[in-house]
Design a protein around this motif. Structure first.
Motif, PDB file in Angstrom:
ATOM      1  N   ASP A  57       0.918  -1.062   0.578  1.00  0.00           N
ATOM      2  CA  ASP A  57      -0.005  -0.052  -0.208  1.00  0.00           C
ATOM      3  C   ASP A  57       0.925   1.711  -0.455  1.00  0.00           C
ATOM      4  O   ASP A  57       2.576   1.447  -0.087  1.00  0.00           O
ATOM      5  N   ILE A  58       0.056   2.402  -0.476  1.00  0.00           N
ATOM      6  CA  ILE A  58       1.004   3.877   0.485  1.00  0.00           C
ATOM      7  C   ILE A  58       1.825   3.622   1.351  1.00  0.00           C
ATOM      8  O   ILE A  58       2.474   4.541   1.116  1.00  0.00           O
ATOM      9  N   TYR A  59       1.279   3.616   2.169  1.00  0.00           N
ATOM     10  CA  TYR A  59       2.180   3.968   3.429  1.00  0.00           C
ATOM     11  C   TYR A  59       3.602   2.874   3.740  1.00  0.00           C
ATOM     12  O   TYR A  59       4.749   3.562   3.637  1.00  0.00           O
ATOM     13  N   SER A  60       3.511   1.356   2.618  1.00  0.00           N
ATOM     14  CA  SER A  60       4.142   0.416   3.112  1.00  0.00           C
ATOM     15  C   SER A  60       5.089   1.504   1.811  1.00  0.00           C
ATOM     16  O   SER A  60       7.049   1.483   2.004  1.00  0.00           O
ATOM     17  N   GLN A  61       4.991   1.804   0.524  1.00  0.00           N
ATOM     18  CA  GLN A  61       5.547   2.514  -0.394  1.00  0.00           C
ATOM     19  C   GLN A  61       6.699   3.780   0.366  1.00  0.00           C
ATOM     20  O   GLN A  61       8.050   4.079   0.155  1.00  0.00           O
ATOM     21  N   GLN A 115       0.573   2.608  12.152  1.00  0.00           N
ATOM     22  CA  GLN A 115       0.854   2.328  10.366  1.00  0.00           C
ATOM     23  C   GLN A 115       2.012   1.932   9.788  1.00  0.00           C
ATOM     24  O   GLN A 115       2.177   1.582   9.031  1.00  0.00           O
ATOM     25  N   ALA A 146       2.958  -1.215   7.845  1.00  0.00           N
ATOM     26  CA  ALA A 146       4.419  -0.719   6.326  1.00  0.00           C
ATOM     27  C   ALA A 146       5.426  -2.066   6.547  1.00  0.00           C
ATOM     28  O   ALA A 146       5.803  -2.281   4.956  1.00  0.00           O
TER      29      ALA A 146
END
Length: 153
Positions: free
Chosen positions: A27-31, A62, A66
């Motif tokens: 997801d955007i958090y991991s990126q 979060q 992530a």
């Protein structure tokens, strides 16, 4: 008379793998966490979870989630993850696995027969202990315990 001060410009060049943008499970958090970690690789030994969360503009919870995804995708080493958050914030582990890991850390020379004999004291059966061992192995926590790692496999 009003003066304007020029703030110092802090520019850091770094390179990241574009692989992080092509993993469908991220997801955007991991990126974002991957980008933050890549940008501070020289400082990674000193950076804390709260600093990563702040730089990534997200909560610590979060950030942990992530980072778990990044570990699962093998984009960051599990050792770094463990060092930063510890096993008790790792939501992938059950309480049984966390307890077993804590016990193994205190009794580093424990053998599997000794461990299985503890099932009488804990109310857990052999299957539950083996399940917790597999959980620890799957999530990279048995690297320090080669004998237990062999049995988990």
């Amino acid at each position: 008379m009003m003066t304007t001060e020029t703030l110092p410009s802090y520019t850091r060049n770094f390179t990241i793998s574009t692989e992080v943008f092509h993993k469908p499970g991220l997801d955007i958090y991991s990126q974002m966490i991957y980008i933050v970690l890549s940008s501070c690789t020289a400082d990674s030994a000193a950076i804390t979870l709260s600093e990563i969360a702040e730089k990534g503009r997200m909560t610590e919870k979060q950030t942990v989630k992530a980072m778990q995804l990044l570990v699962d995708e093998q984009l960051i080493p599990h050792k770094l993850f463990r060092k930063m958050i510890g096993e008790f914030q790792d939501d992938r582990l059950s309480w049984a696995a966390k307890g077993l890991l804590t016990y193994c850390k205190e009794h580093t020379n424990i053998t599997i027969p000794e461990l299985l004999s503890l099932s009488d004291q804990s109310g857990e059966d052999e299957h539950s202990i083996r399940k917790a061992l597999l959980e620890l192995e799957r999530n990279g926590y048995l690297e320090e315990f080669p004998e237990l790692s062999k049995i988990a496999n």
